[in-house]
Design a protein around this motif. Sequence first.
Motif, mmCIF file in Angstrom:
data_model
loop_
_atom_site.group_PDB
_atom_site.id
_atom_site.type_symbol
_atom_site.label_atom_id
_atom_site.label_comp_id
_atom_site.label_asym_id
_atom_site.label_seq_id
_atom_site.Cartn_x
_atom_site.Cartn_y
_atom_site.Cartn_z
ATOM 1 N N SER A 166 -10.724 -8.509 5.364
ATOM 2 C CA SER A 166 -9.797 -7.901 6.494
ATOM 3 C C SER A 166 -10.179 -6.415 6.875
ATOM 4 O O SER A 166 -9.819 -5.658 7.875
ATOM 5 C CB SER A 166 -8.479 -8.014 5.758
ATOM 6 O OG SER A 166 -8.291 -6.642 4.819
ATOM 7 N N ARG A 167 -11.421 -5.988 6.241
ATOM 8 C CA ARG A 167 -12.094 -4.607 6.525
ATOM 9 C C ARG A 167 -10.608 -3.677 6.702
ATOM 10 O O ARG A 167 -10.714 -2.889 7.385
ATOM 11 C CB ARG A 167 -12.946 -4.627 7.816
ATOM 12 C CG ARG A 167 -13.820 -5.590 7.672
ATOM 13 C CD ARG A 167 -14.852 -5.564 8.949
ATOM 14 N NE ARG A 167 -15.852 -6.438 8.721
ATOM 15 C CZ ARG A 167 -16.987 -6.672 7.996
ATOM 16 N NH1 ARG A 167 -17.065 -5.547 7.169
ATOM 17 N NH2 ARG A 167 -17.813 -7.456 7.885
ATOM 18 N N CYS A 168 -10.069 -3.582 5.785
ATOM 19 C CA CYS A 168 -8.768 -2.685 5.685
ATOM 20 C C CYS A 168 -9.299 -1.273 5.300
ATOM 21 O O CYS A 168 -8.413 -0.300 5.477
ATOM 22 C CB CYS A 168 -7.852 -3.212 4.868
ATOM 23 S SG CYS A 168 -8.235 -3.407 3.024
ATOM 24 N N LEU A 175 -8.782 -8.672 1.102
ATOM 25 C CA LEU A 175 -8.981 -7.274 1.209
ATOM 26 C C LEU A 175 -9.961 -6.900 2.028
ATOM 27 O O LEU A 175 -10.424 -6.299 2.975
ATOM 28 C CB LEU A 175 -8.496 -6.419 0.217
ATOM 29 C CG LEU A 175 -7.046 -6.421 -0.141
ATOM 30 C CD1 LEU A 175 -6.910 -5.487 -1.770
ATOM 31 C CD2 LEU A 175 -6.291 -5.817 0.711
ATOM 32 N N GLU A 192 0.884 -1.249 -0.062
ATOM 33 C CA GLU A 192 0.094 0.103 0.075
ATOM 34 C C GLU A 192 0.789 1.266 0.284
ATOM 35 O O GLU A 192 1.958 1.230 0.622
ATOM 36 C CB GLU A 192 -0.892 0.070 1.364
ATOM 37 C CG GLU A 192 -1.974 -0.845 1.091
ATOM 38 C CD GLU A 192 -2.943 -0.515 2.279
ATOM 39 O OE1 GLU A 192 -3.905 -1.596 2.477
ATOM 40 O OE2 GLU A 192 -2.931 0.407 2.929
#
Lengths: 373, 320
Positions: B130-132, B127, B65
Motif C-alpha cells: 500500500s506504500r503507506c 502495508l 496507527e
Amino acid sequence: MLNERAGRETLAELVTSRSVLVCAGAGGVGKTSLAAALALDAARRGRRAVVVTIDPARRLADALGLEQLADHPQPVTVPPATSSGASSPGSLHALMLDPKVTFDELVARLAADPGQAERILTNRFYRSISAALSGTQEYMAAEKLYALHASGRFDLIVVDTPPTRQALDFLDAPGQLDRFLNHPAYRLMTGTGGTVSRIAGKAGRGLLRSAARLVGSAALDDAVEFFRAFEGLESGFRTRALAVGELLASAQTGFVVVSSARPEPIAEAAYFLERLAAQDIAVGAIIANRMTPRFTELTTVELERIAEHHNDGGDAAFLAGLMELTATSEAEERSLAPLLDSQAAPTVRISLLDRDVHDLDGLERLRRLALGD
Amino acid sequence: MDPSAFFTGTAVHLVAGKGGVGRTTLTAALGTAAARLGLEVLLVEIEDWGGLAARFGGRALGYEETVLADRIRGRSLRAEDCLVEYLCGHGLGRLTGPMIDSGLVEVITRGTPGIKDILLLGKIRQLEQSRCADVILVDTPASGHALSFLRSPQGLLDAVGNGPVHDQAVAALHLLQDAARCQVLLVTTLEETPVNETIETAFRLEDEIGVHLGPVLVNGVLARTPRRGPDPSDPSDTDRSGAVDRWIREAGIDAALAHAVQRASAFARRRRDAQRRQVLRLAEQLPLPRLEVAHRPGAGPGPDDLDELAEELLDGLRAC
C-alpha cells in the motif's frame, strides 16, 4: 545494606531448603546463568541439583561448557571448591527442555493404549500445537519439573523460565488446560462422537466450512481428528496439571524474580511480582542483576565538588571514569528503587561482572557474588 | 553509504535480536534517523505491550496507527486483528463474529502451523504494497522467535496445501526473499552470548529463508579509550600511570579515593577489552558491515536519547 545481607542469607536458605526454585524475569537479565549458579551452589552444599532451561539460545549450554543440552539431565562436572567448609559432594545436572519431546512423553504416558498415543502423536494439528502453541513451553516446563521431582533423583530442581510475559502461565496450568479442552471449538468439532458433517447443526457446519476455505480442509480435518483422538485423555492431563500446580504453590517451591536496572526488565519483574501476589505465592527473593559496581561511597555531587577543586591543572580528568560509573550506578538505584524498596521479598544486588559468564569459572564467580561467600 | 539509499533501498526493515540487546530502542532510533532525512516512517510492533511507544514517551500502541513523532507513525499488530481484517477482506466478514465466538478463530490461529506468523507477515506485506510509508521498520520478536517467525511461510507451505492462507504464505515468502523489498537488521551487544546468537541467527536466516541481511547493529559499544581523561590502570601507558601517581601525590587525594579511581578504571578497561575480543569474533565470523552505537551511561534510554542515537546511526551509515 541490612536488607542485602538478609537477601543473601535467604538465597542460601532457599538453595538448601527448597525442592524447586523457579527463576522468572525478562530476557537479557542473566536469568539462565543465575539459575545455573543457584544449582551449582546447591551442588556445592552437597545436594543433588539439576537446572532446567527453556531458552532456545543455548545460553546455559554456553555457561556450562556443554556442546548440546539434551532433554534428559546431563551430568556437569563441578570444579572442586576453593573455599573451606565444603560439605559432602553433591552433584549438578543440566537439561534443556524440548517442549515437544516432553509433550510426546506425557501423551504416551497418559494414553489408554499405544494406538491412541500413535493417533495423537502422528496428527499434524498435534505436532503443530505441541511445538508452537503459546503456553505449551510454559506448561511443559512445569510438567518436566514435576517429572524430575517425582523421579526422586534430585534434591533441588532449578527452572529457568522462558523470557516472556507468559513465563508464569504454568502456575495456572490446570486452568489453561481446561480452557483449551473445554474450548467451544473443541465441542464443536468433537460433537457427540461423529464426524464433522454430523455435528452441532447447520450453523456449526457453516463455520467449519468457512474455516476450511481459509486454511484448507486438510488442516481442519487434522484439528478435528486431533480433538477426537484426544478424547478420554483430558482427565489424566487435568489430574497431572493439578499436581503440578500444587507442587508450585507449595512450600517446597521458591520463586526468584530477576531483573536488571533497565526499564523493561523492571516492568517485567513488577508484573511477575503482581502475578505471584495474585496467586498468594510468596516471593523467595528479588535479584537485581548486572548492576554497575560502586567503587566509592562518595556521590556524584561530592565527586564533582572534588573535581572542581582539582580542576586548575586539568587534574580532574582523572576522576572522569569514576564519576561516570558512579553516575550510572546512582541512576540504576533510582530506577530500581520501586522494585527493591517494595519489601515484597528479600533483595540481592549483583554487580555486572567485568567478564561475561560463559564457563564454569564464570558461574562460580557469579555464585559467590549471589550468595556472598 | 548514503543513509537515504539505505532506508529506501528496501521498504521493509525487520529488526531482530535477542532480548535485552536494545532492539526496540534501536528500532525507534532508526525510525528517528529516517524521519530526519525527510522520510515518512511506520514503526511496527509485533504482539508487544508498548515498549516502542514508550521510547517516544507515548502510551501503548494499538492496531490502528498512532502518530509518535514528526513523520513517525506506529502501530502494533496482533494476529487475531490481522485474521479478522483478512476475513473481512475475503468476503467472510459475515462469519467473523460467529467464528470468534465459537473459538474457531482461536483454534485456527493457534493450531495451524505458523498461521499466526503468516497473518502478521501478510499484514506487513500489505502495508508494504500500500506504500503507506517510505520506510517500514518492524520490531520483530526476540531472535529465537524471529527465526521461527520468518521461517513460518515455508513451514506453512508444507502443511497447508491450498486455500487463501497458502497464497498468503507464498506472497510472504516472496517478500522475505526479495532483497529489493525487505532486509533483516540484526542487533547485538558485544557480549559472548548475544554475539554467538547473532552469528547463528544470521547464517540460519540466510540459509533457511534466503532473506537479505543488512548491517549488524552493535549496541552499547564502549569508547576504545576512556571518553575523557587518561587511563590510570593501563600498565602499557607509563606516562599516564605515572601521571596518576603524581596526581594522587601532588593533589593530596586521599588514599580511599585514589584506590576507587584505580579500581574504576581497571573495571572499565576490562569491559573494554572484553568488548574488543567480541568485536574481533564478530568480524571474523560474520562478514557483514557493522553499525556501532556507543554505550550510554545511565539506566536506560529516554525520548531525548533517540535524537543522539539517530545521529550516531546516520554518521555510522555514512561511514559504512
